[in-house]
Enzyme design. Structure first.
Site, PDB file in Angstrom:
ATOM      1  CG  HIS A   5       0.372  -8.649   4.943  1.00  0.00           C
ATOM      2  ND1 HIS A   5      -0.698  -8.854   4.522  1.00  0.00           N
ATOM      3  CD2 HIS A   5       0.332  -7.621   4.883  1.00  0.00           C
ATOM      4  CE1 HIS A   5      -1.415  -8.397   4.254  1.00  0.00           C
ATOM      5  NE2 HIS A   5      -0.691  -7.109   3.786  1.00  0.00           N
ATOM      6  CB  ALA A  53      -1.182  -0.250   1.291  1.00  0.00           C
ATOM      7  CB  SER A  78      -2.609   1.953  -4.842  1.00  0.00           C
ATOM      8  OG  SER A  78      -1.968   0.287  -4.949  1.00  0.00           O
ATOM      9  CG  ASP A 100       4.459 -12.118  -0.819  1.00  0.00           C
ATOM     10  OD1 ASP A 100       4.695 -12.617   0.274  1.00  0.00           O
ATOM     11  OD2 ASP A 100       4.162 -11.466  -0.988  1.00  0.00           O
ATOM     12  N   GLY A 101       8.502 -12.780   1.029  1.00  0.00           N
ATOM     13  CA  GLY A 101       8.493 -13.047   2.593  1.00  0.00           C
ATOM     14  C   GLY A 101      10.174 -12.716   2.950  1.00  0.00           C
ATOM     15  N   GLY A 102      11.299 -11.299   3.109  1.00  0.00           N
ATOM     16  CA  GLY A 102      12.046 -11.987   3.790  1.00  0.00           C
ATOM     17  C   GLY A 102      12.764 -11.498   2.031  1.00  0.00           C
TER      18      GLY A 102
HETATM   19  C1  LIG Z   1       4.208  -1.079   3.041  1.00  0.00           C
HETATM   20  C2  LIG Z   1       3.532  -2.265   3.093  1.00  0.00           C
HETATM   21  C3  LIG Z   1       2.187  -2.371   2.916  1.00  0.00           C
HETATM   22  C4  LIG Z   1       1.736  -3.467   2.700  1.00  0.00           C
HETATM   23  N1  LIG Z   1       0.482  -3.676   2.196  1.00  0.00           N
HETATM   24  C5  LIG Z   1      -0.184  -4.976   1.480  1.00  0.00           C
HETATM   25  C6  LIG Z   1      -1.075  -4.693   0.942  1.00  0.00           C
HETATM   26  O1  LIG Z   1      -1.952  -3.712   1.075  1.00  0.00           O
HETATM   27  N2  LIG Z   1      -1.722  -6.479   0.338  1.00  0.00           N
HETATM   28  C7  LIG Z   1      -1.475  -7.109   0.329  1.00  0.00           C
HETATM   29  O2  LIG Z   1      -2.216  -8.188  -0.147  1.00  0.00           O
HETATM   30  N3  LIG Z   1      -0.201  -7.176   1.195  1.00  0.00           N
HETATM   31  C8  LIG Z   1       0.426  -6.027   1.345  1.00  0.00           C
HETATM   32  N4  LIG Z   1       2.042  -5.875   1.900  1.00  0.00           N
HETATM   33  C9  LIG Z   1       2.556  -7.273   2.158  1.00  0.00           C
HETATM   34  C10 LIG Z   1       3.199  -7.401   0.861  1.00  0.00           C
HETATM   35  O3  LIG Z   1       2.494  -7.900   0.237  1.00  0.00           O
HETATM   36  C11 LIG Z   1       4.359  -8.654   1.151  1.00  0.00           C
HETATM   37  O4  LIG Z   1       3.865  -9.929   1.160  1.00  0.00           O
HETATM   38  C12 LIG Z   1       5.225  -9.019   1.910  1.00  0.00           C
HETATM   39  O5  LIG Z   1       5.716  -6.596   1.860  1.00  0.00           O
HETATM   40  C13 LIG Z   1       6.697  -9.109   1.667  1.00  0.00           C
HETATM   41  O6  LIG Z   1       7.825  -8.937   2.587  1.00  0.00           O
HETATM   42  P1  LIG Z   1       8.945  -8.222   2.415  1.00  0.00           P
HETATM   43  O7  LIG Z   1       8.139  -7.252   2.726  1.00  0.00           O
HETATM   44  O8  LIG Z   1       9.567  -8.844   3.527  1.00  0.00           O
HETATM   45  O9  LIG Z   1       9.291  -8.883   1.106  1.00  0.00           O
HETATM   46  C14 LIG Z   1       2.183  -4.922   2.599  1.00  0.00           C
HETATM   47  C15 LIG Z   1       3.712  -5.368   2.882  1.00  0.00           C
HETATM   48  C16 LIG Z   1       4.029  -3.114   2.477  1.00  0.00           C
HETATM   49  C17 LIG Z   1       5.654  -3.436   3.413  1.00  0.00           C
END
Ligand SMILES: Cc1cc2nc3c(=O)[nH]c(=O)nc-3n(C[C@H](O)[C@H](O)[C@H](O)COP(=O)(O)O)c2cc1C
Ligand SMILES: *[C@@H]1O[C@H](CO)[C@@H](O)[C@H](O)[C@H]1NC(C)=O
Ligand SMILES: *[C@@H]1O[C@H](CO)[C@@H](O)[C@H](O)[C@H]1NC(C)=O
Ligand SMILES: *[C@@H]1O[C@H](CO)[C@@H](O)[C@H](O)[C@H]1NC(C)=O
Length: 383
Positions: A272, A125, A155, A306-308
């Site tokens: 997330h 977001a 967004s 996803d993640g990290g």
């Molecule tokens: C600032 C921010 C906003 C996010 N907003 C959403 C969102 O609106 N919808 C969603 O499905 N995931 C959201 N996520 C999770 C990301 O899609 C994703 O799962 C996550 O960032 C992956 O981990 P990483 O940041 O370590 O790469 C958000 C993550 C961050 C950091």
């Protein structure tokens, strides 16, 4: 006395907690100077790895903006685990392999759409917290780099505005977080379809909201709404759209199997980014459990995760288990402080690292990477 002191020192050093490194020290400050002014942005050419972009964004952005991106849930144990878990597993590199064609094997498909590499921009977001052009840099950067972008439901720009900035042949998936208000939800499906999105990514990992303490301090915490997200709801949503609906936020083998049983075309293993449930598993741990207990899931549907992910090596460990493509969240949001060029640089770095690292472990064709390239026995000495 001396003897017991030595033993004591030894024991405490063995059990000493290694400090968590949010941004590993790879010499950025040695280059730009330890007195680099707060509020300034280093040169883009000094960004040589994904963690550098976090340093740059933390130094440059107002603390509220940075904190919104950086935060994790509660004690942030899952946030930290997401980053550290990759180092618990070592590669089993093979030598004497002809890897000369590796770069040409990076392209892949997601749901039948062609992309230049097996990673994508995860939905995050509020890109306006990083740059005035917000998501425009992400959609254009993704097109320049030939990768998938999944704009967030939250967004800064409207989903139509983002879609209009896409190239004519560019593929976008729309991420939706659906509320209990069916009328509003139905409108979102209609809008996503009309705007040309090719799939819906339904995020299901936060039915109960979350405790985001770091963010709450600055008034940018999460909602605490309770949302009904069930397999029945999925059937209902399918009635409203002809687009394929995938589930983001699957965190167990049981749910991955249920997704297959319900004909879900793709799932995203994700907690997330550690932002919702502290104590939730990292995507690597879930992928490993699928590999160990129900591996055919990786063939039956498309599994993304996803993640990290911060390095080519992280991506390779997920791909080795059978994950089709990996998502990257925060590093892209941080790179956005440089605009589209920053986004493109992250894509370039990841492509270079994935190709080079795949060659270094003896993979000639990225499609042939498999679990044998990693020792799946955790090494706890350095965690
Ligand atoms: C600032 C921010 C906003 C996010 N907003 C959403 C969102 O609106 N919808 C969603 O499905 N995931 C959201 N996520 C999770 C990301 O899609 C994703 O799962 C996550 O960032 C992956 O981990 P990483 O940041 O370590 O790469 C958000 C993550 C961050 C950091
Ligand atoms: C996707 O790539 C394949 C193989 O390179 C190619 O045959 C196909 O035409 C491409 N599809 C699209 C829609 O570009
Ligand atoms: C911080 O976020 C606010 C709110 O979106 C935005 O107006 C401002 O431009 C951001 N600051 C920077 C330096 O991008
Ligand atoms: C889907 O639509 C059909 C036909 O309108 C209807 O019979 C069915 O009950 C709907 N299913 C759900 C789960 O809403």
């Amino acid at each position: 006395m001396r003897y017991s002191f030595t033993i004591g020192a030894l024991v405490s050093s063995v059990f000493a907690t290694r400090p968590f490194l949010n941004e590993p020290d790879t010499g950025l400050l040695d280059k730009i100077g330890y007195n680099f002014p707060v509020g300034s942005l280093p040169e883009l050419e000094d960004m040589v790895g994904l963690p550098d972009f976090e340093w740059a964004a933390r130094n440059y952005l107002p603390i509220v903006n940075y904190t919104y991106y950086r935060n994790g849930a509660a004690g942030e144990w899952s946030y930290r685990n997401n980053l550290e878990v990759y180092q618990r597993y070592r590669f089993k590199p093979r030598m004497m392999v002809d890897i000369s064609g590796i770069k040409s094997t990076l392209p892949t498909t997601i749901l039948g759409h062609n992309f230049s590499a097996p990673f994508y921009i995860s939905p995050c977001a509020k890109a306006a917290y990083g740059h005035p052009d917000a998501e425009l840099n992400l959609v254009k950067g993704a097109n320049a780099g030939g990768i998938l972008y999944i704009p967030s439901r939250y967004s800064s720009l409207k989903m139509e505005t983002i879609a209009e900035a896409a190239a004519p042949d560019q593929t976008l998936f729309a991420q939706l977080k659906l509320s209990n208000d069916d009328v509003a939800s139905k409108k979102l499906f209609t809008r996503a379809e009309a705007a040309g999105y090719k799939a819906i990514v339904w995020t299901v990992d936060a039915p109960g909201g979350s405790s985001r303490q770091r963010a709450q301090r600055f008034d940018v915490g999460a909602s605490d709404e309770f949302t009904v997200q069930t397999w029945d709801k999925l059937q209902q949503y399918r009635n409203w759209t002809s687009l394929p609906i995938g589930l983001k936020g699957i965190q167990s083998v049981a749910d991955a199997r249920l997704a297959v049983d319900h004909g879900v075309p793709f799932i995203i293993l994700s907690n997330h980014g550690g932002r919702n449930l502290d104590g939730s598993p990292s995507p690597l741990e879930v992928a490993l459990e699928i590999h160990e207990t129900d591996p055919s899931i990786f063939q039956e549907i498309e599994v993304l995760a996803d993640g990290g992910v911060r390095y080519g090596t992280d991506a390779l460990k997920l791909l080795a288990l059978g994950v089709k493509a990996v998502g990257i969240g925060r590093p892209f949001m941080f790179s956005n402080v440089y605009g589209q060029e920053g986004v493109e640089k992250v894509i370039d770095i990841m492509k270079t690292e994935i190709a080079g690292d795949a060659a270094n472990i003896g993979v000639a064709d990225l499609k042939s990477i498999n679990p044998d390239y990693v020792k799946w026995q955790p090494n706890f000495w350095y965690t």
